[in-house]
Design a protein around this motif. Structure first.
Motif, PDB file in Angstrom:
ATOM      1  N   ARG A 146      -5.457  -2.383  -5.123  1.00 22.46           N
ATOM      2  CA  ARG A 146      -5.681  -0.981  -5.536  1.00 22.46           C
ATOM      3  C   ARG A 146      -5.568  -0.050  -4.346  1.00 22.46           C
ATOM      4  O   ARG A 146      -5.058   1.060  -4.455  1.00 22.46           O
ATOM      5  CB  ARG A 146      -7.056  -0.838  -6.192  1.00 22.46           C
ATOM      6  N   GLU A 147      -6.061  -0.503  -3.206  1.00 23.81           N
ATOM      7  CA  GLU A 147      -6.005   0.340  -2.017  1.00 23.81           C
ATOM      8  C   GLU A 147      -4.568   0.461  -1.484  1.00 23.81           C
ATOM      9  O   GLU A 147      -4.171   1.507  -0.979  1.00 23.81           O
ATOM     10  CB  GLU A 147      -6.922  -0.242  -0.935  1.00 23.81           C
ATOM     11  N   ALA A 148      -3.793  -0.614  -1.617  1.00 26.55           N
ATOM     12  CA  ALA A 148      -2.446  -0.640  -1.020  1.00 26.55           C
ATOM     13  C   ALA A 148      -1.420   0.134  -1.848  1.00 26.55           C
ATOM     14  O   ALA A 148      -0.420   0.628  -1.312  1.00 26.55           O
ATOM     15  CB  ALA A 148      -1.984  -2.091  -0.881  1.00 26.55           C
ATOM     16  N   ARG A 149      -1.672   0.238  -3.120  1.00 30.23           N
ATOM     17  CA  ARG A 149      -0.641   0.687  -4.051  1.00 30.23           C
ATOM     18  C   ARG A 149       0.009   2.029  -3.716  1.00 30.23           C
ATOM     19  O   ARG A 149       1.245   2.141  -3.713  1.00 30.23           O
ATOM     20  CB  ARG A 149      -1.235   0.743  -5.456  1.00 30.23           C
ATOM     21  N   ALA A 150      -0.793   3.038  -3.443  1.00 30.60           N
ATOM     22  CA  ALA A 150      -0.235   4.376  -3.225  1.00 30.60           C
ATOM     23  C   ALA A 150       0.681   4.391  -1.995  1.00 30.60           C
ATOM     24  O   ALA A 150       1.711   5.078  -1.987  1.00 30.60           O
ATOM     25  CB  ALA A 150      -1.354   5.400  -3.058  1.00 30.60           C
ATOM     26  N   TYR A 151       0.297   3.642  -0.971  1.00 35.50           N
ATOM     27  CA  TYR A 151       1.136   3.575   0.236  1.00 35.50           C
ATOM     28  C   TYR A 151       2.493   2.966  -0.114  1.00 35.50           C
ATOM     29  O   TYR A 151       3.537   3.446   0.318  1.00 35.50           O
ATOM     30  CB  TYR A 151       0.472   2.710   1.308  1.00 35.50           C
ATOM     31  N   MET A 152       2.448   1.896  -0.885  1.00 34.32           N
ATOM     32  CA  MET A 152       3.690   1.192  -1.221  1.00 34.32           C
ATOM     33  C   MET A 152       4.590   2.065  -2.096  1.00 34.32           C
ATOM     34  O   MET A 152       5.797   2.134  -1.879  1.00 34.32           O
ATOM     35  CB  MET A 152       3.372  -0.116  -1.943  1.00 34.32           C
ATOM     36  N   ASP A 153       3.992   2.713  -3.066  1.00 37.95           N
ATOM     37  CA  ASP A 153       4.788   3.567  -3.962  1.00 37.95           C
ATOM     38  C   ASP A 153       5.483   4.683  -3.198  1.00 37.95           C
ATOM     39  O   ASP A 153       6.554   5.136  -3.590  1.00 37.95           O
ATOM     40  CB  ASP A 153       3.897   4.158  -5.062  1.00 37.95           C
ATOM     41  N   ALA A 154       4.866   5.141  -2.101  1.00 38.55           N
ATOM     42  CA  ALA A 154       5.463   6.231  -1.325  1.00 38.55           C
ATOM     43  C   ALA A 154       6.395   5.716  -0.232  1.00 38.55           C
ATOM     44  O   ALA A 154       7.068   6.505   0.432  1.00 38.55           O
ATOM     45  CB  ALA A 154       4.351   7.073  -0.703  1.00 38.55           C
ATOM     46  N   GLY A 155       6.423   4.401  -0.025  1.00 44.13           N
ATOM     47  CA  GLY A 155       7.260   3.853   1.052  1.00 44.13           C
ATOM     48  C   GLY A 155       6.620   3.983   2.418  1.00 44.13           C
ATOM     49  O   GLY A 155       7.305   3.917   3.440  1.00 44.13           O
ATOM     50  N   ASN A 156       5.300   4.178   2.440  1.00 45.10           N
ATOM     51  CA  ASN A 156       4.588   4.222   3.715  1.00 45.10           C
ATOM     52  C   ASN A 156       3.990   2.857   4.026  1.00 45.10           C
ATOM     53  O   ASN A 156       3.862   2.010   3.134  1.00 45.10           O
ATOM     54  CB  ASN A 156       3.462   5.257   3.650  1.00 45.10           C
ATOM     55  N   LEU A 157       3.596   2.664   5.286  1.00 48.33           N
ATOM     56  CA  LEU A 157       2.976   1.398   5.648  1.00 48.33           C
ATOM     57  C   LEU A 157       1.546   1.354   5.114  1.00 48.33           C
ATOM     58  O   LEU A 157       0.804   2.332   5.197  1.00 48.33           O
ATOM     59  CB  LEU A 157       2.965   1.205   7.173  1.00 48.33           C
TER      60      LEU A 157
END
Ligand code: AMP
Length: 187
Positions: free
Chosen positions: A47-58
């Motif tokens: 849940r914590e990682a998801r937004a970073y991944m969706d935006a292409g950020n680390l």
């Protein structure tokens, strides 16, 4: 063998990583795969990682390092491993160097691909995080954060660069050629 596979998104790291691991009996550790599994499982980390991944950020280093440490502590990793998509910045590389101590990384294979080929391949792949805006951001992040690892590993005499343009088989043959060659410092 303890290998790091470096390269921009779209260079074909995942495919080559799987084949190299098959050929050499190595554990394939892909942080992207581990993170996607955590997202699918709906864990706190996912849940914590998801937004970073969706935006292409680390994803923050602490989360990624926890996943990597857990996997490398499993017994099968003692027989050798290949890191695919990790490290992604100098802080992760330094943490890895510290964790591994004397039994450090032995090989760094740097897959090289022109920008236009990267975008073409990623658009053809069509993964959820492969929209054009996200791809552009991932390339920017790669240049700013991950590309400095090339110098990091070059300075250690570990870097070997391979041309990632061509068919899966052609690139695999090149990678195998590099790995068969005992020289650690050639590029
Ligand atoms: P990949 O499958 O390697 O392209 O990774 C997909 C996404 O997962 C990346 O765009 C990042 O958001 C995240 N990710 C994968 N590996 C790492 C890493 N070592 N450090 C931070 N984020 C990562």
């Amino acid at each position: 063998m303890r290998i790091v596979l470096l390269g921009p998104p779209g260079a074909g790291k995942g495919t080559q990583a799987a084949r190299v691991c098959d050929a050499h009996g190595l554990v394939h550790l892909s942080t992207g795969d581990l993170l996607r599994a955590a997202v699918s499982a709906g864990s706190d980390l996912g849940r914590e990682a998801r937004a970073y991944m969706d935006a292409g950020n680390l994803v923050p280093d602490s989360l990624v390092l926890a996943l990597v440490r857990e996997r490398l502590n499993e017994q099968d990793a003692d027989g050798g491993f290949l890191l695919d998509g990790f490290p992604r910045n100098v802080a992760q590389a330094e943490a890895l160097d510290q964790d591994l101590g004397a039994e450090g990384i032995e090989r760094v294979v740097n897959m090289q691909l022109e920008d236009e080929d990267i975008v073409r391949r990623l658009l053809a792949r069509g993964r959820k995080d492969d929209t054009e805006a996200v791809i552009r951001n991932r390339l920017k992040v790669f240049r700013a954060e991950t590309a400095p690892l090339i110098a990091h590993y070059e300075a250690k005499g570990l870097l070997q660069t391979v041309d990632a343009e061509g068919s899966m088989d052609e690139v695999f043959d090149r990678v195998q050629g590099l790995l068969a060659n005992g020289a650690r410092a050639s590029s």
